[in-house]
Scaffold this motif. Structure first.
Motif, PDB file in Angstrom:
ATOM      1  N   ILE A 145      18.540  50.744  48.966  1.00 40.32           N
ATOM      2  CA  ILE A 145      19.247  50.851  47.677  1.00 40.32           C
ATOM      3  C   ILE A 145      18.964  49.739  46.684  1.00 40.32           C
ATOM      4  CG2 ILE A 145      21.132  52.154  48.734  1.00 40.32           C
ATOM      5  CD1 ILE A 145      22.831  49.527  48.554  1.00 40.32           C
ATOM      6  N   ILE A 146      18.459  48.606  47.133  1.00 42.10           N
ATOM      7  CA  ILE A 146      18.434  47.412  46.288  1.00 42.10           C
ATOM      8  C   ILE A 146      17.627  47.585  45.002  1.00 42.10           C
ATOM      9  CG2 ILE A 146      16.473  46.218  47.365  1.00 42.10           C
ATOM     10  CD1 ILE A 146      18.447  43.677  47.262  1.00 42.10           C
ATOM     11  N   GLN A 147      16.575  48.386  45.025  1.00 36.86           N
ATOM     12  CA  GLN A 147      15.762  48.566  43.824  1.00 36.86           C
ATOM     13  C   GLN A 147      16.421  49.490  42.790  1.00 36.86           C
ATOM     14  OE1 GLN A 147      13.128  46.645  43.241  1.00 36.86           O
ATOM     15  NE2 GLN A 147      13.556  45.743  45.232  1.00 36.86           N
ATOM     16  N   SER A 148      17.289  50.383  43.234  1.00 35.63           N
ATOM     17  CA  SER A 148      17.957  51.312  42.317  1.00 35.63           C
ATOM     18  C   SER A 148      19.252  50.751  41.741  1.00 35.63           C
ATOM     19  CB  SER A 148      18.256  52.635  43.029  1.00 35.63           C
ATOM     20  OG  SER A 148      17.052  53.271  43.395  1.00 35.63           O
ATOM     21  N   LEU A 149      19.838  49.780  42.398  1.00 32.58           N
ATOM     22  CA  LEU A 149      21.127  49.251  41.951  1.00 32.58           C
ATOM     23  C   LEU A 149      21.114  48.706  40.526  1.00 32.58           C
ATOM     24  CD1 LEU A 149      22.589  47.519  45.136  1.00 32.58           C
ATOM     25  CD2 LEU A 149      23.122  49.786  44.207  1.00 32.58           C
ATOM     26  N   PRO A 150      20.092  47.948  40.091  1.00 29.09           N
ATOM     27  CA  PRO A 150      20.135  47.434  38.719  1.00 29.09           C
ATOM     28  C   PRO A 150      20.285  48.536  37.661  1.00 29.09           C
ATOM     29  CG  PRO A 150      18.486  46.244  39.959  1.00 29.09           C
ATOM     30  CD  PRO A 150      18.956  47.395  40.830  1.00 29.09           C
ATOM     31  N   HIS A 151      19.611  49.652  37.851  1.00 28.96           N
ATOM     32  CA  HIS A 151      19.734  50.733  36.865  1.00 28.96           C
ATOM     33  C   HIS A 151      21.158  51.287  36.862  1.00 28.96           C
ATOM     34  CE1 HIS A 151      18.477  53.757  34.074  1.00 28.96           C
ATOM     35  NE2 HIS A 151      18.916  54.719  34.873  1.00 28.96           N
ATOM     36  N   GLY A 152      21.732  51.474  38.045  1.00 30.65           N
ATOM     37  CA  GLY A 152      23.112  51.938  38.121  1.00 30.65           C
ATOM     38  C   GLY A 152      24.076  50.949  37.487  1.00 30.65           C
ATOM     39  N   LEU A 153      23.854  49.660  37.720  1.00 29.59           N
ATOM     40  CA  LEU A 153      24.705  48.635  37.120  1.00 29.59           C
ATOM     41  C   LEU A 153      24.563  48.635  35.596  1.00 29.59           C
ATOM     42  CD1 LEU A 153      24.049  45.812  39.740  1.00 29.59           C
ATOM     43  CD2 LEU A 153      26.220  47.025  39.384  1.00 29.59           C
ATOM     44  N   GLU A 154      23.342  48.803  35.107  1.00 26.49           N
ATOM     45  CA  GLU A 154      23.123  48.876  33.655  1.00 26.49           C
ATOM     46  C   GLU A 154      23.868  50.068  33.049  1.00 26.49           C
ATOM     47  OE1 GLU A 154      18.874  49.039  33.350  1.00 26.49           O
ATOM     48  OE2 GLU A 154      18.658  46.857  33.606  1.00 26.49           O
ATOM     49  N   ILE A 155      23.826  51.202  33.708  1.00 24.82           N
ATOM     50  CA  ILE A 155      24.550  52.382  33.217  1.00 24.82           C
ATOM     51  C   ILE A 155      26.053  52.115  33.235  1.00 24.82           C
ATOM     52  CG2 ILE A 155      25.139  54.789  33.707  1.00 24.82           C
ATOM     53  CD1 ILE A 155      22.244  55.092  34.742  1.00 24.82           C
ATOM     54  N   MET A 156      26.550  51.568  34.340  1.00 25.39           N
ATOM     55  CA  MET A 156      27.975  51.278  34.482  1.00 25.39           C
ATOM     56  C   MET A 156      28.451  50.322  33.384  1.00 25.39           C
ATOM     57  SD  MET A 156      29.926  49.549  37.753  1.00 25.39           S
ATOM     58  CE  MET A 156      29.207  47.931  37.441  1.00 25.39           C
ATOM     59  N   LYS A 157      27.624  49.350  33.029  1.00 28.53           N
ATOM     60  CA  LYS A 157      27.979  48.345  32.029  1.00 28.53           C
ATOM     61  C   LYS A 157      27.685  48.818  30.600  1.00 28.53           C
ATOM     62  CE  LYS A 157      28.944  44.891  34.920  1.00 28.53           C
ATOM     63  NZ  LYS A 157      30.197  44.149  34.944  1.00 28.53           N
ATOM     64  N   GLY A 158      27.133  50.044  30.448  1.00 23.84           N
ATOM     65  CA  GLY A 158      26.823  50.566  29.117  1.00 23.84           C
ATOM     66  C   GLY A 158      25.594  49.934  28.496  1.00 23.84           C
ATOM     67  N   MET A 159      24.696  49.405  29.310  1.00 23.46           N
ATOM     68  CA  MET A 159      23.506  48.723  28.821  1.00 23.46           C
ATOM     69  C   MET A 159      22.296  49.650  28.679  1.00 23.46           C
ATOM     70  SD  MET A 159      24.002  45.367  31.262  1.00 23.46           S
ATOM     71  CE  MET A 159      22.443  44.600  30.827  1.00 23.46           C
ATOM     72  N   THR A 160      22.391  50.860  29.215  1.00 19.86           N
ATOM     73  CA  THR A 160      21.283  51.813  29.142  1.00 19.86           C
ATOM     74  C   THR A 160      21.838  53.220  29.214  1.00 19.86           C
ATOM     75  OG1 THR A 160      19.065  52.323  29.995  1.00 19.86           O
ATOM     76  CG2 THR A 160      20.778  51.940  31.623  1.00 19.86           C
ATOM     77  N   GLY A 161      20.964  54.204  29.027  1.00 20.92           N
ATOM     78  CA  GLY A 161      21.376  55.603  29.036  1.00 20.92           C
ATOM     79  C   GLY A 161      21.412  56.205  30.422  1.00 20.92           C
ATOM     80  N   GLU A 162      21.436  57.514  30.456  1.00 20.52           N
ATOM     81  CA  GLU A 162      21.571  58.249  31.708  1.00 20.52           C
ATOM     82  C   GLU A 162      20.258  58.295  32.471  1.00 20.52           C
ATOM     83  OE1 GLU A 162      23.377  62.059  31.122  1.00 20.52           O
ATOM     84  OE2 GLU A 162      24.688  61.271  29.578  1.00 20.52           O
ATOM     85  N   CYS A 163      20.355  58.410  33.783  1.00 13.20           N
ATOM     86  CA  CYS A 163      19.173  58.442  34.658  1.00 13.20           C
ATOM     87  C   CYS A 163      18.280  59.640  34.359  1.00 13.20           C
ATOM     88  CB  CYS A 163      19.599  58.518  36.127  1.00 13.20           C
ATOM     89  SG  CYS A 163      20.479  57.083  36.723  1.00 13.20           S
TER      90      CYS A 163
END
Length: 173
Positions: A145-163
């Motif tokens: 999971i470690i490589q995918s977590l940053p994208h999920g965290l960015e989405i959660m924090k409103g820093m990027t769009g949907e996957c």
């Protein structure tokens, strides 16, 4: 510059808390997240006591504003294993795909992976992920999971769009 995700590690072990067993999983998580560029902001060792776990999770989320909390231990069938219950009790939203992905990856290694009760949830602006207790299983699950977590965290924090949107744009090129 990439964001260094503020991360807490919680080892849940009655024997570890009592000083009867050395915690090897917590230090392994620490090593792996630092190598991946995460900031290890807090490392905690607690017994398998649901109320204590819930209180610590709430403190780390609401007062210390962690981006990510990784727990290790307490996800099995033992009567004392209560990490998933504590995690689910403090959740504001469920994020089951992470725990499902870990179980799926682990099933490729051992059929006993189906016995994991690990949960993955969001509390406000913090992602909480339960990892198994053994160092071998921690390594296998965290690698998954470690490589995918940053994208999920960015989405959660409103820093990027949907996957899905970003993926479909990439696949057209």
């Amino acid at each position: 510059m990439k964001k260094r995700w503020k991360t807490a590690i919680i080892t849940l072990s009655d024997k570890g808390y009592a000083g009867e067993r050395e915690d090897k999983s917590g230090p392994l998580i620490l090593e792996m997240i630092e190598e991946a560029g995460y900031e290890a902001a807090e490392v905690v060792l607690l017994p398998d006591e649901q109320q204590m776990i819930e209180e610590k999770l709430i403190e780390l989320c609401d007062k210390k504003h962690m981006d990510l909390i990784l727990t290790t231990g307490g996800t099995g069938f033992s009567p004392r294993d209560c990490t998933p219950e504590a995690t689910l009790a403090v959740a504001t939203r469920n994020a089951p795909g992470i725990a499902e992905a870990m179980r799926y990856a682990s099933l490729q290694i051992t059929p006993r992976a189906m016995l994991s009760r690990a949960a993955s949830v969001i509390r406000n602006q913090t992602l909480i992920v339960n990892l198994p207790g053994s160092p071998k299983a921690v390594k296998e699950n965290l690698e998954c999971i470690i490589q995918s977590l940053p994208h999920g965290l960015e989405i959660m924090k409103g820093m990027t769009g949907e996957c899905g949107r970003e993926r479909s744009i990439q696949s057209k090129n």
